[in-house]
Design a protein around this motif. Sequence first.
Motif, short mmCIF file in Angstrom:
data_model
loop_
_atom_site.label_atom_id
_atom_site.label_comp_id
_atom_site.label_asym_id
_atom_site.label_seq_id
_atom_site.Cartn_x
_atom_site.Cartn_y
_atom_site.Cartn_z
N VAL A 229 32.44 48.85 46.67
CA VAL A 229 33.22 48.06 47.27
C VAL A 229 33.38 46.82 46.60
CG1 VAL A 229 32.86 46.91 49.49
CG2 VAL A 229 32.21 49.19 49.38
N PHE A 230 32.18 46.14 46.18
CA PHE A 230 32.59 44.94 45.38
C PHE A 230 33.71 44.76 44.42
CE2 PHE A 230 27.95 43.74 46.12
CZ PHE A 230 28.21 42.88 47.53
N LEU A 231 33.58 46.19 43.67
CA LEU A 231 34.41 46.53 42.64
C LEU A 231 35.92 46.81 42.94
CD1 LEU A 231 34.75 46.60 39.39
CD2 LEU A 231 34.22 49.13 39.66
N ASN A 232 35.95 47.62 43.90
CA ASN A 232 37.49 48.17 44.35
C ASN A 232 38.08 47.70 45.42
OD1 ASN A 232 37.50 50.75 42.24
ND2 ASN A 232 35.56 50.90 43.21
N TRP A 233 37.45 46.92 46.28
CA TRP A 233 38.06 46.17 47.62
C TRP A 233 38.98 44.84 46.88
CZ3 TRP A 233 35.51 45.41 52.91
CH2 TRP A 233 36.45 44.85 53.74
N HIS A 234 40.15 45.19 46.28
CA HIS A 234 40.63 44.00 45.64
C HIS A 234 41.25 43.21 46.57
CE1 HIS A 234 41.25 45.77 41.56
NE2 HIS A 234 40.78 46.87 42.11
N SER A 235 41.66 43.31 48.05
CA SER A 235 42.23 42.36 48.68
C SER A 235 41.16 41.50 49.35
CB SER A 235 42.91 43.20 49.86
OG SER A 235 42.04 43.87 50.64
N LEU A 236 39.79 41.85 49.05
CA LEU A 236 38.70 40.98 49.63
C LEU A 236 38.06 40.38 48.51
CD1 LEU A 236 37.21 39.84 52.18
CD2 LEU A 236 35.53 41.78 51.92
N THR A 237 37.64 40.96 47.61
CA THR A 237 36.68 40.72 46.56
C THR A 237 37.30 40.42 45.27
OG1 THR A 237 36.22 43.09 45.70
CG2 THR A 237 34.75 42.19 47.41
N ARG A 238 38.59 40.49 45.08
CA ARG A 238 39.43 40.42 43.73
C ARG A 238 38.88 41.37 42.85
NH1 ARG A 238 42.24 35.96 42.75
NH2 ARG A 238 41.51 35.80 40.84
N GLY A 239 38.17 42.40 43.09
CA GLY A 239 37.89 43.39 42.20
C GLY A 239 37.27 42.95 41.01
N PRO A 240 37.51 43.58 39.86
CA PRO A 240 36.80 42.95 38.49
C PRO A 240 37.07 41.75 38.16
CG PRO A 240 38.60 44.49 37.83
CD PRO A 240 38.33 44.38 39.53
N PHE A 241 38.03 40.93 38.68
CA PHE A 241 38.41 39.50 38.15
C PHE A 241 37.51 38.50 38.99
CE2 PHE A 241 42.47 41.61 38.37
CZ PHE A 241 42.67 41.62 36.81
N GLY A 242 36.91 38.93 40.27
CA GLY A 242 35.92 37.97 40.91
C GLY A 242 36.58 36.81 41.59
N PHE A 243 35.58 35.71 41.69
CA PHE A 243 36.00 34.62 42.41
C PHE A 243 35.64 33.48 41.22
CE2 PHE A 243 36.53 37.01 46.02
CZ PHE A 243 37.61 36.51 46.62
N PRO A 244 36.57 32.81 40.48
CA PRO A 244 36.10 31.51 39.46
C PRO A 244 36.26 30.26 40.44
CG PRO A 244 38.65 32.31 39.04
CD PRO A 244 38.05 33.31 40.23
N GLY A 245 35.91 29.31 39.86
CA GLY A 245 36.20 27.94 40.53
C GLY A 245 35.59 27.88 41.67
N ILE A 246 34.22 28.19 41.86
CA ILE A 246 33.55 27.96 43.32
C ILE A 246 32.83 26.83 43.16
CG2 ILE A 246 31.72 28.78 44.80
CD1 ILE A 246 32.00 31.65 43.34
N ASN A 247 33.17 25.69 44.29
CA ASN A 247 32.67 24.35 44.22
C ASN A 247 31.23 24.17 44.33
OD1 ASN A 247 35.20 23.35 43.99
ND2 ASN A 247 35.44 23.36 46.26
N ARG A 248 30.82 23.22 44.02
CA ARG A 248 29.29 23.09 44.32
C ARG A 248 29.02 22.39 45.90
NH1 ARG A 248 25.87 21.88 39.73
NH2 ARG A 248 26.27 23.62 38.17
N PRO A 249 27.97 22.58 46.18
CA PRO A 249 27.45 22.32 47.49
C PRO A 249 27.69 20.70 47.67
CG PRO A 249 25.60 23.59 46.80
CD PRO A 249 26.61 23.37 45.47
N SER A 250 28.20 20.42 49.06
CA SER A 250 28.28 18.84 49.27
C SER A 250 28.04 18.78 50.73
CB SER A 250 29.86 18.39 48.87
OG SER A 250 30.79 18.96 49.95
N ILE A 251 27.35 17.37 51.05
CA ILE A 251 26.92 17.00 52.37
C ILE A 251 27.21 15.48 52.64
CG2 ILE A 251 24.56 16.94 52.01
CD1 ILE A 251 24.13 17.90 54.70
#
Length: 288
Positions: free
Chosen positions: A101-123
């Motif tokens: 599912v992680f690899l092939n559900w492109h519309s949700l997980t972006r497949g093998p490209f994954g998600f870059p540029g995730i922000n660090r936590p802030s509060i």
Amino acid sequence: MDYIIHLAIFFTIYSILGLSLNLVVGYTGLFSITHAVFYGIGAYTTAILLTVFNLNFFLSVIAGAIIALIISLLIGIVLSRFSDDYYAIVSIGFSVIAFTVFLNWHSLTRGPFGFPGINRPSILNYEFSSNGAFLLLSFFFFAVIFVICRHIVNSSFGRVLRSIREDEKTIQVFGYNTVYYKLAVFVISAVIASAAGSLYASYMTFVGPSMFTLNESIFIVVIIILGGLGNLYGSIFGALFMILLPEALRFLGLPSTVAAQMQQLIYGTILILLMLFRPQGLMGEYRL
């Protein structure tokens, strides 16, 4: 110093994973090899909510926990129909399905490209941008989760879990619904693992499907078997050993082309030796 902080952050994340899995395997005797599924759910939830919806990290942790709760409840209901070796085999099946599912559900997980540029936590306008600040945050999560796990194992709920591990039929004679207890601890463990995934995603600023494979589930199992089944401190020791082991191998001067393979070889050798001479792990109280 940054390198030591980097290792310390990974130590806290894998300690959280070890603590949570030990509740299921070490204290309840359910040999689950599906922990990377919930680790990945937490990581992907944080990645999507931070990069697509620009939500706060802490809200993403809550969202990841809720999703992990629902998914683990469904998986747990299926797993409750099995026991012993069949339980482990079916849990492997869920790990494989989740990776697919992680690899092939492109519309949700972006497949093998994954998600870059995730922000660090802030509060409150403070961002945990430095590794030192992130270490304090991850250690806070680790400390809170350790206290929760310790409370669970020392409670009457935890004593029932041990009884299920030792002799499930006997505890059923006294009127305990063991299916409920096994399902409850499986869900609790999954929710905790999702928090580790959220931390991992925010620290690495990237998630992809290759991070949550069956091998990752096996790695977490190795942590608790090595450190000790049915012992929270064993989970922590196992995480420390497995995080430091690859770093120690670097001093052997192995070529980079074979270093990864050597790690897998050593992991396998450790498991074989432990099963032969110390099945309950170095600090464990329960034998598989």
